[in-house]
Scaffold this motif. Structure first.
Motif, PDB file in Angstrom:
ATOM      1  N   SER A 120       1.092   5.128  -2.211  1.00 11.82           N
ATOM      2  CA  SER A 120       0.505   6.074  -1.261  1.00 11.82           C
ATOM      3  C   SER A 120       0.314   7.457  -1.864  1.00 11.82           C
ATOM      4  CB  SER A 120       1.376   6.174  -0.004  1.00 11.82           C
ATOM      5  OG  SER A 120       2.682   6.618  -0.334  1.00 11.82           O
ATOM      6  N   VAL A 139      -5.955   0.991  -9.446  1.00  9.29           N
ATOM      7  CA  VAL A 139      -5.939   0.456  -8.088  1.00  9.29           C
ATOM      8  C   VAL A 139      -7.306  -0.161  -7.800  1.00  9.29           C
ATOM      9  CG1 VAL A 139      -5.689   0.984  -5.635  1.00  9.29           C
ATOM     10  CG2 VAL A 139      -4.263   2.160  -7.320  1.00  9.29           C
ATOM     11  N   ALA A 194      -1.708  -3.796  -1.482  1.00  5.98           N
ATOM     12  CA  ALA A 194      -2.595  -3.167  -2.452  1.00  5.98           C
ATOM     13  C   ALA A 194      -2.672  -4.053  -3.688  1.00  5.98           C
ATOM     14  CB  ALA A 194      -2.102  -1.766  -2.828  1.00  5.98           C
ATOM     15  N   ALA A 243       0.831  -1.206   0.000  1.00  5.00           N
ATOM     16  CA  ALA A 243       0.000   0.000   0.000  1.00  5.00           C
ATOM     17  C   ALA A 243       0.862   1.252   0.000  1.00  5.00           C
ATOM     18  CB  ALA A 243      -0.936  -0.009   1.213  1.00  5.00           C
ATOM     19  N   GLN A 246      -6.901  -1.366  -1.743  1.00  3.25           N
ATOM     20  CA  GLN A 246      -5.733  -0.790  -1.082  1.00  3.25           C
ATOM     21  C   GLN A 246      -5.915  -0.832   0.424  1.00  3.25           C
ATOM     22  OE1 GLN A 246      -4.667   3.153  -2.335  1.00  3.25           O
ATOM     23  NE2 GLN A 246      -2.904   3.295  -0.982  1.00  3.25           N
TER      24      GLN A 246
END
Length: 861
Positions: A87, A106, A119, A83, A109
Motif C-alpha cells: 500500500s 506491481v 496484488a 494489496a 493491485q
C-alpha cells in the motif's frame, strides 16, 4: 481521504486490519458440511518443504510482508501477495528462499479498502525457483486441515503453522476474506500461502485474529455481524480465496478459464440491477403536478389514509394561487382543491391531498441518521423535467454535505460549503432541471430521504446549471404531515440505513444507460463541452470531466463557467492547489461572483488557512449580503479563529435573516465556548422546536444539563435521544454518567454501560466508564478487567492508567500500582493528585525519600 480512513490505513499497515469502504463482491466458496480431501494428499513434512520453497519476502521502504510464487514464464516470475502489503508508494523487492533479492514491479493491485485485498508482482531471474499449484477446484470444507506460511516481522525465518478451516463465510468480509481458520498468523505473514493437504494454494493470508477495529469484520454488502458472530470471527485468522485472483488480474495467464467464466456469470443482468429496481420504485411513487399558469413540478406519494392520498412536494410548486392537478402513473388526473394544499412556514415543502379509489404505490420513508456514514453515499433523484414533455427522469449523484449538526463534545465544526436556506439541508450532485422540484430524493434501496427543491441560488451557466441540487430532508416535514391530518402510524417508515454499495454496484451505476453522458461531436461548442464535463463530474468521473472542461476553455479562454466547473472537478479529486487556480481564474474574469468566492472560502477552510478563508467569505458577503449561508460560513471560520464574539454576531445575523435549525446549532457551539449555558439551552430549545425528532439535539441539551449538574433534566433528554435513536452508543454512555452522578450504579449505570459496549465494543471510554462503576461497587477485579481493555484500545490514556493504579492500591498490589502511576504521570505530568497517590504507594513500600519528593511536587503543583 477522511480522517477515519487515514486512521484505518495506519492500523492496517501495523495490525493487518481491513477498513470498511466501498467494496466488491468476491468469488463465493462452496460451503460443504464434510471434509473432502484430494487423492494426492501430501505429508505434513512435504507440505512444509513446499511452503518453504514457494514463499518469498516482499520488501518496501518501511514495511514488509510475504508472497507466493505462482508462475514462471521464461525468466519472469509472478508472485501474489496482499494489496495492503504494497500500500505504500516506493520500490518493492522480492527476497527469495535462498536469500537473493530482486527488484519487483506491481502488475495488478486490488484495493483492501474496496474489497479485493490481493496484488500481483513480477521480477526477473535466471535462477530456477519452484512455483505453487493453484487449487482450481478447492472443495473447501470446515474441519479441513490447512497450512499457513509467511515471514513474521519478529523472525528472520519462515513460519509454517497448521490448523483447520473453522468457517467458510458465504458473504465475504471487507477485503474479500472468506476462509476462516485456526492457524496462528503473525504480523508480517500477510501475503503468505494458505495450502490444502495436497499442497495447493487455496488462499492468501491477510487478517490475523482479534483485529483491533470491528470494521475488519464488516461484510462486503455493508452489513455488520451480530455480537455472537463477531465473537466467533475474532477468534479466527482469515484468507482471501485464491479464486479472487480472477477479479484482480483477469488476464493473468495462470488464471484457469473456469474462474473467468464464473466472474462473467456474476455480472448483474441488464435491466435487473439495483439501479433498475430504484428506478422502478421511483416510477411508482413519483407524480407530476401541473398548473394552469406556472408550469409543472413533481411530487411523491407519501401515504394513503382511506381513499385519500398524501403527496409531498416543494412549496414553490404549489405556492401561487392557480388551478393544480396531479397526474398519476396510470395517466389519471386529479384536480387539487386549494383547501387540500398544506404549506410549511419555514420550509420549501408542502403536502397535497387527493382522493382516488385507484391503488397507487406509497413511498417508504427513511427515518435514519443520514449523516452517520464516513463515506458519502450515492443517491437518486426522480422528477418530471419541463423540457421532457411529461417523461420522468432519474438522475444519480453523491450527497454532498451534511446539515452540520453540532455536538458540544466535538472539537470543530464541519465545513459548511454551500448555501443552506428554506430547510435545504440536503445537497447533492444529482442533475436537477426545472420541473423536477418536489420529486423524491432516494437512497440505494429506493427509500425516500428527502424532497428535491432547488439548485443552488445564483447557479452558473447559460445553458446548464453548474452546482449542487438542494433538498429538504424527509425528517423535517413530519410536523407538516400531521398538520395535513395524516396519522403518523399509516406511514411506511424504516430506521435502518441501506448497505454500502459494492464496487461492482458503483460501476454499474456509473455506466448505467440512464446516466450515460454523450460525448460531444468534433464541431461541438464550448457549452456542449461544459455540459458534458458537468455530467461527468456528477458521476464521479473527475479526470474525464477535467479533460472536457479544458476543451471548453480551449474554445473560449475567458469561459468563466468552465473555470468554475473545473474548480469543482479538481476539488473532488483533492487537488486543492489546482482548484484554487481555477477559482482564481474565474474570479479574474468575473470578480463580483459571490458563488466563486464562497467556494474559494471552502478550499481555504479545508486547508486550515482560516484568515484567508475569512477574507474570501467577506468578499462573498460584499457581493451578496442577502445569503444566509454566507453568514453561517463566516461564523464558522471566526469560531476556528477563536474570535467568538464576532462569530456570535455573524450567526445571530443569519438567524435573524432566517431562523434555521442549523443556525441555532452553530450558535449553540459558540455560546458554549463562551460558557453562556442558559443561552445555549435557549438555542437548543428552538432547534428542538424546529426539528422535534432530532436525537442529536436532545443529546446535546442533555450534555449541557449534565454540565450544569441538572441531572434529572439531563436524564429526560438522554431518554428521549435513546428513544429516537436506540442504536446510538454515546447516549447510553452519557445516560450512564447521569446515573452514576445519581449513585444509581448497580441497576441503571451498569446496564447503560453494558449496552454502550455492546453497540460500540472498540470505544475505550465505554470500558473506562463501566470500570468506574465497578470501582464504586467495590468489584475491583471487574474494574481491573475493564481498565485493562481500555488501555489495550487506547494505550496513551492517562486516566485509565491512573485509575487502574488506584485499583491496584486497593488490592495492595503496590508494585503494579507504582508502574501505573509512573505511566500516568509520564502522560500527564501536571496533575498534583497523581503525585500525591504515588507518594502514598511509596510510603506503603517504605521508600520515604521518594514519597517525600512526590508530596513536595504535589504541593508545588
Amino acid at each position: 481521504m477522511n480522517k477515519l480512513n487515514s486512521f484505518i490505513i495506519a492500523i492496517l499497515s501495523t495490525y493487518l486490519v481491513l477498513p470498511s469502504a466501498y467494496i466488491a463482491i468476491s468469488q463465493p466458496i462452496p460451503n460443504q458440511p464434510t471434509s473432502v480431501l484430494a487423492n494426492n494428499t501430501l505429508s505434513a513434512t512435504q507440505i512444509r518443504q513446499l511452503a518453504q520453497a514457494v514463499t518469498v519476502k516482499v520488501l518496501s521502504n518501511n514495511k514488509g510482508g510475504s508472497g507466493v510464487l505462482i508462475s514462471k514464464q521464461g525468466q519472469t516470475y509472478t508472485i501474489i501477495t496482499n494489496a495492503h502489503v504494497i500500500s505504500n508508494k516506493g520500490t518493492y523487492h522480492i527476497q527469495t528462499p535462498e536469500g537473493k533479492t530482486y527488484t519487483a514491479t506491481v502488475i495488478n493491485q486490488g484495493n483492501s479498502l474496496k474489497g479485493n485485498d490481493l496484488a500481483v508482482l513480477q521480477f526477473q531471474s535466471q535462477e530456477n525457483y519452484q512455483i505453487i499449484a493453484l487449487a482450481i477446484n478447492s472443495n473447501l470444507a470446515e474441519n479441513q486441515e490447512v497450512f499457513a506460511a509467511g515471514f513474521p516481522d519478529d523472525s528472520k525465518e519462515i513460519v509454517i503453522t497448521n490448523g483447520k478451516i473453522s468457517l467458510l463465510s458465504e458473504q465475504p468480509l471487507v477485503g474479500g476474506y472468506q476462509i476462516g481458520y485456526t492457524n496462528e498468523i503473525r504480523q508480517g505473514m500477510s501475503g503468505g500461502a494458505l495450502l490444502n493437504q495436497s499442497g495447493q494454494l487455496i488462499g492468501i493470508n491477510g487478517l490475523l485474529n482479534n483485529a483491533i477495529l470491528n470494521e475488519a469484520y464488516f461484510y462486503q454488502n455493508g452489513t455488520k455481524p451480530s455480537a455472537e458472530q463477531l465473537q466467533q470471527l475474532r477468534k479466527l485468522s482469515f484468507a482471501v480465496p485464491i479464486q479472487t485472483l480472477a477479479k484482480v488480474a483477469p488476464n493473468l495467464a495462470v488464471i484457469p478459464p473456469e474462474w473467468r467464466n464464473q466472474q462473467q456469470a456474476q455480472k448483474l443482468p441488464v435491466g435487473n440491477t439495483f439501479v433498475d429496481k430504484v428506478n422502478n420504485i421511483a416510477e411508482q411513487i413519483t407524480v407530476r403536478i401541473d398548473s394552469q399558469n406556472h408550469g409543472n413540478g413533481s411530487g411523491v406519494i407519501i401515504a394513503k389514509q382511506g381513499d385519500t392520498y398524501y403527496v409531498v412536494t416543494a412549496l414553490h410548486v404549489v405556492k401561487n394561487p392557480d388551478n393544480y392537478q396531479i397526474i398519476a402513473l396510470d395517466g389519471k388526473q386529479y384536480v387539487v382543491q386549494q383547501s387540500n394544499i398544506f404549506k410549511s412556514e419555514g420550509l420549501d415543502a408542502a403536502v397535497v391531498k387527493f382522493t382516488s379509489n385507484q391503488t397507487y404505490t406509497v413511498a417508504t420513508i427513511a427515518k435514519y441518521n443520514l449523516y452517520s456514514s464516513s463515506k458519502i453515499p450515492w443517491i437518486f433523484l426522480s422528477g418530471f423535467p419541463q423540457e421532457a414533455a411529461g417523461k420522468r427522469k432519474l438522475t444519480a449523484g453523491l450527497r454532498s454535505y451534511n446539515r452540520g449538526a453540532i455536538f458540544i463534545r466535538a472539537e470543530s465544526l464541519d465545513y459548511l460549503n454551500n448555501v443552506i436556506d428554506a430547510g435545504y439541508e440536503l445537497g447533492y450532485t444529482n442533475l436537477t432541471k426545472p420541473g423536477m422540484s418536489g420529486g423524491a430524493v432516494l437512497d440505494a434501496l429506493g427509500q425516500v430521504i428527502g424532497i428535491n427543491t432547488s439548485i443552488e441560488p445564483n447557479g452558473i451557466g447559460e445553458k446548464q446549471e453548474i452546482g449542487l441540487g438542494l433538498g429538504v430532508p424527509i425528517n423535517s416535514i413530519f410536523g407538516l404531515l400531521t398538520k395535513s391530518g395524516l396519522k403518523p402510524e399509516v406511514l411506511k417508515v424504516v430506521t435502518q440505513a441501506p448497505p454500502k454499495l459494492t464496487e461492482t454496484e458503483i460501476n454499474t451505476l456509473k455506466n448505467h444507460p440512464l446516466f450515460v453522458a454523450q460525448k460531444p461531436s468534433q464541431n461541438a461548442t464550448e457549452y456542449d463541452w461544459l455540459n458534458y464535463g458537468n455530467q461527468l463530474w456528477r458521476l464521479e468521473k473527475y479526470s474525464e470531466s477535467v479533460a472536457a472542461l479544458q476543451q471548453a476553455i480551449k474554445l473560449k479562454p475567458d469561459f468563466y463557467e468552465a473555470y468554475f466547473a473545473l474548480g469543482l472537478a479538481e476539488y473532488a479529486q483533492k487537488k486543492y492547489p489546482q482548484a484554487l487556480v481555477a477559482y482564481e481564474q474565474a474570479i479574474k474574469i468575473n470578480r463580483d461572483s459571490d458563488k466563486v468566492w464562497s467556494y474559494k472560502y471552502g478550499i481555504l477552510f479545508y486547508l486550515q488557512k482560516y484568515p484567508e478563508a475569512l477574507v474570501a467569505i467577506d468578499k462573498a458577503i460584499e457581493y451578496n449580503s442577502s445569503d444566509v449561508g454566507f453568514y453561517l460560513q463566516r461564523s464558522v471560520v471566526l469560531n476556528k479563529l477563536k474570535r467568538y464574539p464576532e462569530a456570535l454576531v455573524a450567526v445571530t445575523k443569519a438567524i435573524e435573516m432566517k431562523p434555521l435549525f442549523l443556525g441555532y446549532n452553530i450558535r449553540v457551539l459558540i455560546r458554549y465556548r463562551l460558557k453562556d449555558y442558559q443561552a445555549v439551552l435557549a438555542d437548543l430549545n428552538q432547534a428542538i422546536k424546529l426539528q422535534p425528532d432530532d436525537a442529536d439535539s436532545y443529546s446535546t441539551r442533555g450534555d449541557v444539563y449534565l454540565e450544569l449538574k441538572n441531572y434529572q433534566a439531563a436524564l429526560a433528554d438522554f431518554n428521549q435521544a435513546i428513544q429516537l435513536q436506540p442504536d446510538g452508543a454515546v447516549n447510553y454512555n452519557l445516560r450512564g454518567i447521569v446515573y452514576s452522578e445519581l449513585k444509581n450504579y448497580q441497576e441503571a449505570a451498569l446496564a447503560d454501560y453494558n449496552q454502550a459496549i455492546k453497540l460500540q465494543p472498540d470505544d475505550a471510554d465505554n470500558y473506562i466508564s463501566r470500570a468506574d462503576v465497578y470501582f464504586h461497587l467495590k468489584n475491583y477485579q471487574a474494574a481491573l478487567a475493564d481498565y485493562n481493555q481500555a488501555i489495550k484500545l487506547q494505550p496513551d490514556d492517562a486516566y485509565a492508567y491512573f485509575h487502574r493504579g488506584i485499583v491496584y492500591s486497593k488490592l495492595k498490589h503496590y508494585q503494579a500500582a507504582l508502574a501505573d502511576y509512573n505511566q500516568a504521570i509520564k502522560l500527564q505530568p501536571d496533575d498534583d493528585f497523581k503525585y500525591s497517590l504515588r507518594g502514598d504507594v511509596y510510603s506503603q513500600l517504605k521508600d520515604y525519600q521518594a514519597a517525600l519528593a512526590d508530596f513536595n511536587q504535589a504541593i508545588k503543583l
